[in-house]
Design a protein around this motif. Structure first.
Motif: not given
Length: 447
Positions: A169-170, A199-206, A318-326
């Motif tokens: 997402k970043i 690294r989590l089950e669903d991918g890489e995170y910062l 579109d890029h903003l909508t990816h972060f609704r939950r976060e």
């Protein structure tokens, strides 16, 4: 036999241009560009609500985005040279449908791209000397901007619910924030005191490593403190700062959405909205009730803060909508953006809408331009785009950027249909805004 190609090969071919040893073929002109997207919100929107200057800025950005896509692809190749046919993989990103070719777009910027045909009839594309110089300058500017970009990424982590964001997402913000091309591999490890890669089950995170109270201050708070000469830093909590607003001279007090008149931006409602207190984007927001005035105003504050991190103070929605939950934002984010017209401006041109921070613009130009934005302006000057700003009031006509991309004059395009099909990257696709990697295929030069 495979052999490595070098910059010298392209230079030698270009020198042969004046000796009649190679020839470019120019077929008929391409057909006119397709019409713009006809969404209901576009149909119903009042013409007086459009800001001509920001529509022109949108057109300019669309061309620049396409140019950066091609430049980034060439930068991935050895010696910044590749068969022109290989660039056809970029067709979806450039908004091209058959029979339109990437070759036409490349040829329209001869100061930026060099194109020639070798003795085997294969057409090659590479960066011009001026473009090569700009590539080196960009690398230096990105390095200088790294600390600032790292701060912005850290502040986004501080705003998120879990203090963690997915790398994928970043990646959508890479160009908009001025992140380097290697941010997935090298850059994410350069600031271990601020964030770390997990690294989590669903991918890489910062993931956030440490909270910096000096960074938990919004852009609005900083400006208010600067004007009041206040250097104290308070913990994030409730805010009552008004949002700067800009309206065009012919602004009307309402617009139509789904056939109904919405008086969202009448003076009374605007004043009432500005008086509502709201939580800082850096404060805990789990207790807010969706749909409440406090919830919506905090969402506006989050979007305002994120846009302030961007180089051009604009984003594809579109890029903003990816972060609704976060970032605890409403599901109907587009409606909220349109509702608070004056704080944000949404350009609905094309398939992907863009949102601007209105206070950051004076007409078509950014008020404050960082070195990377100035670099992009240099790059745009090397293209054939001149920003005629026509058809900006006609959403269904071909736009000026599409005229530049597909051609609106008697120029012809390069014929590359006769090239060796082995040079084509079959079955490969590059998702929009992703990190491009065209260099992992077989050697494309043969003796």
């Amino acid at each position: 036999m495979h052999a490595a190609c070098s910059r010298n090969r392209l230079s030698e071919l270009l020198r042969c241009r004046g000796q009649g040893q190679w020839q470019c073929q120019f077929p008929h002109q391409l057909s006119p560009a397709r019409g713009m997207t006809r969404g209901r919100s576009v149909k119903e929107r009042s013409k007086k609500k459009r800001v001509h200057a920001l529509e022109a800025a949108t057109e300019r950005w669309k061309v620049l985005s396409k140019v950066l896509t091609v430049v980034d692809a060439l930068k991935k190749e050895e010696e910044h040279v590749t068969p022109l046919k290989r660039l056809e993989i970029l067709r979806p990103q450039l908004g091209l449908v058959k029979p339109h070719k990437v070759a036409h777009f490349v040829r329209r910027s001869p100061n930026l791209f060099e194109v020639c045909r070798d003795s085997r009839g294969v057409m090659w594309a590479g960066l011009s000397p001026k473009a090569e110089a700009l590539v080196e300058e960009e690398a230096r500017l990105l390095e200088e901007h790294s600390a600032t970009a790292a701060q912005y990424v850290t502040r986004m982590l501080m705003m998120s619910v879990d203090r963690r964001l997915a790398i994928d997402k970043i990646a959508h913000f890479r160009r908009d924030m001025g992140l380097p091309h290697d941010f997935r591999t090298r850059w994410v490890h350069m600031f271990p005191e601020q964030f770390r890669l997990v690294r989590l089950e669903d991918g890489e995170y910062l993931e956030l490593v440490s909270w910096n109270p000096n960074w938990a201050v919004t852009d609005l708070e900083k400006k208010a403190a600067a004007s009041a000469a206040d250097t104290n830093v308070s913990p994030p909590g409730e805010l009552s700062l008004p949002f700067p607003m800009k309206f065009p001279p012919n602004f009307t007090s309402y617009y139509r959405f789904q056939g109904k008149a919405h008086h969202y931006v009448k003076t009374g409602n605007t004043e009432q909205f500005q008086k509502v207190t709201y939580l800082s984007p850096y404060a805990e927001a789990k207790g807010l009730i969706p749909g409440s005035p406090e919830f919506d105003k905090r969402a506006v504050a989050v979007m305002h803060e994120i846009l302030s991190f961007m180089l051009e103070k604009r984003l594809v929605t579109d890029h903003l909508t990816h972060f609704r939950r976060e970032f605890v934002m409403p599901q109907k984010l587009m409606r909220l953006l349109l509702k608070h017209y004056g704080i944000f401006y949404v350009s609905e041109r094309g398939k992907r809408f863009s949102v601007f921070l209105t206070e950051a613009y004076d007409g078509t130009e950014l008020i404050e331009k960082c070195p990377l934005v100035q670099w992009r302006e240099k790059l745009l000057q090397l293209t054939g785009y001149r920003g005629k700003m026509k058809n900006l009031g006609k959403f269904y006509a071909s736009s000026d950027s599409e005229d530049y991309l597909l051609g609106d004059d008697d120029d012809a395009v390069l014929d590359i249909e006769s090239e060796n099909p082995d040079d084509i990257l079959d079955g490969r696709s590059i998702s929009d805004e992703s990190e491009m990697d065209l260099g992992d295929t077989d050697e494309f030069c043969r003796d």
